[in-house]
Scaffold this motif. Sequence first.
Motif, PDB file in Angstrom:
ATOM      1  N   ILE A 112     -17.057  -2.261 -10.758  1.00 15.48           N
ATOM      2  CA  ILE A 112     -17.654  -3.266 -10.289  1.00 15.48           C
ATOM      3  C   ILE A 112     -18.668  -4.106 -11.221  1.00 15.48           C
ATOM      4  N   ASP A 113     -19.125  -3.199 -11.965  1.00 16.11           N
ATOM      5  CA  ASP A 113     -19.892  -3.937 -13.186  1.00 16.11           C
ATOM      6  C   ASP A 113     -19.110  -4.613 -14.304  1.00 16.11           C
ATOM      7  N   THR A 114     -18.202  -4.143 -14.423  1.00 11.58           N
ATOM      8  CA  THR A 114     -17.076  -4.737 -15.399  1.00 11.58           C
ATOM      9  C   THR A 114     -16.675  -6.166 -14.697  1.00 11.58           C
ATOM     10  N   PHE A 115     -16.349  -5.955 -13.347  1.00 15.41           N
ATOM     11  CA  PHE A 115     -15.766  -7.192 -12.728  1.00 15.41           C
ATOM     12  C   PHE A 115     -16.866  -8.246 -12.719  1.00 15.41           C
ATOM     13  N   TYR A 116     -18.263  -7.830 -12.405  1.00 12.36           N
ATOM     14  CA  TYR A 116     -19.237  -8.767 -12.524  1.00 12.36           C
ATOM     15  C   TYR A 116     -19.381  -9.458 -13.732  1.00 12.36           C
ATOM     16  N   ARG A 117     -19.615  -8.632 -14.800  1.00  6.79           N
ATOM     17  CA  ARG A 117     -19.638  -8.912 -15.994  1.00  6.79           C
ATOM     18  C   ARG A 117     -18.490 -10.056 -16.550  1.00  6.79           C
ATOM     19  N   GLU A 118     -17.058  -9.740 -16.249  1.00 11.59           N
ATOM     20  CA  GLU A 118     -16.288 -10.899 -16.606  1.00 11.59           C
ATOM     21  C   GLU A 118     -16.669 -12.069 -15.674  1.00 11.59           C
ATOM     22  N   ASN A 119     -16.850 -12.012 -14.327  1.00  9.87           N
ATOM     23  CA  ASN A 119     -17.257 -13.102 -13.726  1.00  9.87           C
ATOM     24  C   ASN A 119     -18.203 -13.881 -14.386  1.00  9.87           C
ATOM     25  N   ILE A 120     -19.354 -13.291 -14.927  1.00 10.39           N
ATOM     26  CA  ILE A 120     -20.400 -13.975 -15.690  1.00 10.39           C
ATOM     27  C   ILE A 120     -19.858 -14.689 -16.911  1.00 10.39           C
ATOM     28  N   ILE A 121     -19.130 -13.933 -17.454  1.00  9.52           N
ATOM     29  CA  ILE A 121     -18.398 -14.876 -18.643  1.00  9.52           C
ATOM     30  C   ILE A 121     -17.484 -15.946 -18.304  1.00  9.52           C
ATOM     31  N   LEU A 122     -16.637 -15.861 -17.202  1.00  6.14           N
ATOM     32  CA  LEU A 122     -16.014 -17.184 -16.733  1.00  6.14           C
ATOM     33  C   LEU A 122     -17.131 -18.182 -16.535  1.00  6.14           C
ATOM     34  N   ARG A 123     -18.051 -18.021 -15.855  1.00  3.64           N
ATOM     35  CA  ARG A 123     -18.912 -18.841 -15.306  1.00  3.64           C
ATOM     36  C   ARG A 123     -19.806 -19.478 -16.521  1.00  3.64           C
ATOM     37  N   LEU A 124     -20.003 -18.575 -17.504  1.00  2.00           N
ATOM     38  CA  LEU A 124     -20.756 -19.189 -18.689  1.00  2.00           C
ATOM     39  C   LEU A 124     -19.983 -20.152 -19.190  1.00  2.00           C
ATOM     40  N   HIS A 125     -18.554 -20.064 -19.331  1.00  2.00           N
ATOM     41  CA  HIS A 125     -17.271 -20.861 -20.023  1.00  2.00           C
ATOM     42  C   HIS A 125     -17.511 -22.070 -19.334  1.00  2.00           C
ATOM     43  N   ARG A 126     -17.390 -22.050 -17.862  1.00  2.00           N
ATOM     44  CA  ARG A 126     -17.295 -23.289 -17.112  1.00  2.00           C
ATOM     45  C   ARG A 126     -18.543 -23.975 -17.391  1.00  2.00           C
ATOM     46  N   GLU A 127     -19.723 -23.482 -17.482  1.00  2.00           N
ATOM     47  CA  GLU A 127     -20.994 -24.322 -17.824  1.00  2.00           C
ATOM     48  C   GLU A 127     -21.118 -24.647 -19.251  1.00  2.00           C
ATOM     49  N   GLY A 128     -20.034 -24.317 -20.091  1.00  2.00           N
ATOM     50  CA  GLY A 128     -19.726 -24.866 -21.313  1.00  2.00           C
ATOM     51  C   GLY A 128     -20.738 -24.028 -22.604  1.00  2.00           C
ATOM     52  N   PHE A 129     -21.004 -22.813 -22.068  1.00  2.00           N
ATOM     53  CA  PHE A 129     -21.525 -21.962 -23.194  1.00  2.00           C
ATOM     54  C   PHE A 129     -20.778 -21.606 -24.086  1.00  2.00           C
ATOM     55  N   PRO A 130     -20.822 -21.643 -25.457  1.00  2.00           N
ATOM     56  CA  PRO A 130     -19.833 -21.378 -26.293  1.00  2.00           C
ATOM     57  C   PRO A 130     -19.526 -19.790 -26.691  1.00  2.00           C
ATOM     58  N   LEU A 131     -18.848 -19.589 -25.800  1.00  2.00           N
ATOM     59  CA  LEU A 131     -18.189 -17.996 -26.035  1.00  2.00           C
ATOM     60  C   LEU A 131     -17.542 -17.748 -27.045  1.00  2.00           C
ATOM     61  N   LEU A 132     -16.653 -18.705 -27.681  1.00  2.00           N
ATOM     62  CA  LEU A 132     -15.928 -18.195 -28.589  1.00  2.00           C
ATOM     63  C   LEU A 132     -16.584 -18.571 -30.070  1.00  2.00           C
ATOM     64  N   LYS A 133     -17.613 -19.015 -30.017  1.00  2.00           N
ATOM     65  CA  LYS A 133     -18.359 -19.228 -30.915  1.00  2.00           C
ATOM     66  C   LYS A 133     -18.699 -17.589 -31.723  1.00  2.00           C
ATOM     67  N   ASP A 134     -18.916 -17.562 -33.122  1.00  2.00           N
ATOM     68  CA  ASP A 134     -19.373 -16.596 -33.806  1.00  2.00           C
ATOM     69  C   ASP A 134     -20.934 -15.977 -33.692  1.00  2.00           C
ATOM     70  N   THR A 135     -21.320 -15.109 -33.452  1.00  2.00           N
ATOM     71  CA  THR A 135     -22.790 -14.776 -33.371  1.00  2.00           C
ATOM     72  C   THR A 135     -23.235 -13.596 -34.340  1.00  2.00           C
ATOM     73  N   ASP A 136     -24.393 -13.488 -34.841  1.00  2.00           N
ATOM     74  CA  ASP A 136     -24.603 -12.509 -35.817  1.00  2.00           C
ATOM     75  C   ASP A 136     -24.984 -11.226 -34.985  1.00  2.00           C
ATOM     76  N   THR A 137     -24.642 -10.146 -35.273  1.00  2.00           N
ATOM     77  CA  THR A 137     -24.830  -8.715 -34.643  1.00  2.00           C
ATOM     78  C   THR A 137     -25.252  -7.509 -35.749  1.00  2.00           C
ATOM     79  N   LYS A 138     -25.713  -6.448 -35.243  1.00  2.00           N
ATOM     80  CA  LYS A 138     -25.596  -5.363 -36.140  1.00  2.00           C
ATOM     81  C   LYS A 138     -24.494  -4.990 -36.727  1.00  2.00           C
ATOM     82  N   GLN A 139     -23.542  -5.059 -35.941  1.00  2.00           N
ATOM     83  CA  GLN A 139     -22.156  -4.789 -36.659  1.00  2.00           C
ATOM     84  C   GLN A 139     -21.547  -5.814 -37.400  1.00  2.00           C
ATOM     85  N   GLY A 140     -22.162  -7.079 -37.680  1.00  2.18           N
ATOM     86  CA  GLY A 140     -21.443  -8.031 -38.523  1.00  2.18           C
ATOM     87  C   GLY A 140     -21.355  -9.432 -37.150  1.00  2.18           C
ATOM     88  N   LYS A 141     -20.642 -10.407 -37.724  1.00  2.25           N
ATOM     89  CA  LYS A 141     -20.313 -11.370 -36.983  1.00  2.25           C
ATOM     90  C   LYS A 141     -19.231 -10.939 -36.160  1.00  2.25           C
TER      91      LYS A 141
END
Length: 195
Positions: A112-141
């Motif tokens: 259920i947490d995975t389901f919630y997370r994926e729905n948050i991701i879809l909602r952020l996409h609908r709101e125009g959040f740049p999910l396909l953009k690169d970001t810097d992390t400890k593991q690299g981009k």
Amino acid sequence: MPFISGVKDKYPAELLENRLTIEGNVVASIMKDLLLLDEIKITSKDFISKDGHFLFSLAKSIRDKGYAVFDEVAVKSSCSEAVYEKLESVGGFETVRHMIDVIDTQNFNVYIDTFYRENIILRLHREGFPLLKDTDTKQGKMKIYELFRKMTAEQVIDWYDAKLSEMPITSTSLVLEDEYLDFDDEFLDSCSEGE
């Protein structure tokens, strides 16, 4: 096509990866233990696959009628012939039994947490959040959606909130000096007369 009409046009393919499995895990768990519906807050609108939407709606309908077990008797006793035929068109009770047999509801919190997370991701996409953009992390981009998939639903929300709080807030409020707020008796009289 496994998705509801328009879903593939609305979301990039990367955001739909593993979605059928994610929805299947949630639905199978619920069918195995209808009482799980009493513990979660989801609706059929949260599902984007045709089968997930239908099977969740069916399980919820049966639970809403007071049943605690999802079985053939409960479905035949509480649903129309058209609904039963629709169930048959997606594999019938043989498929349902197989789903129930292979799922372990002890893992439901993860499903259920995975389901919630994926729905948050879809909602952020609908709101125009740049999910396909690169970001810097400890593991690299990495792409933001890839980073989110390493997190729980709550961690995604916390990450998003942290990013929002990093945004600079500018204020252009003007502070008026006392000398500009000089209300004389004439002004107060005109206000009391409705001018």
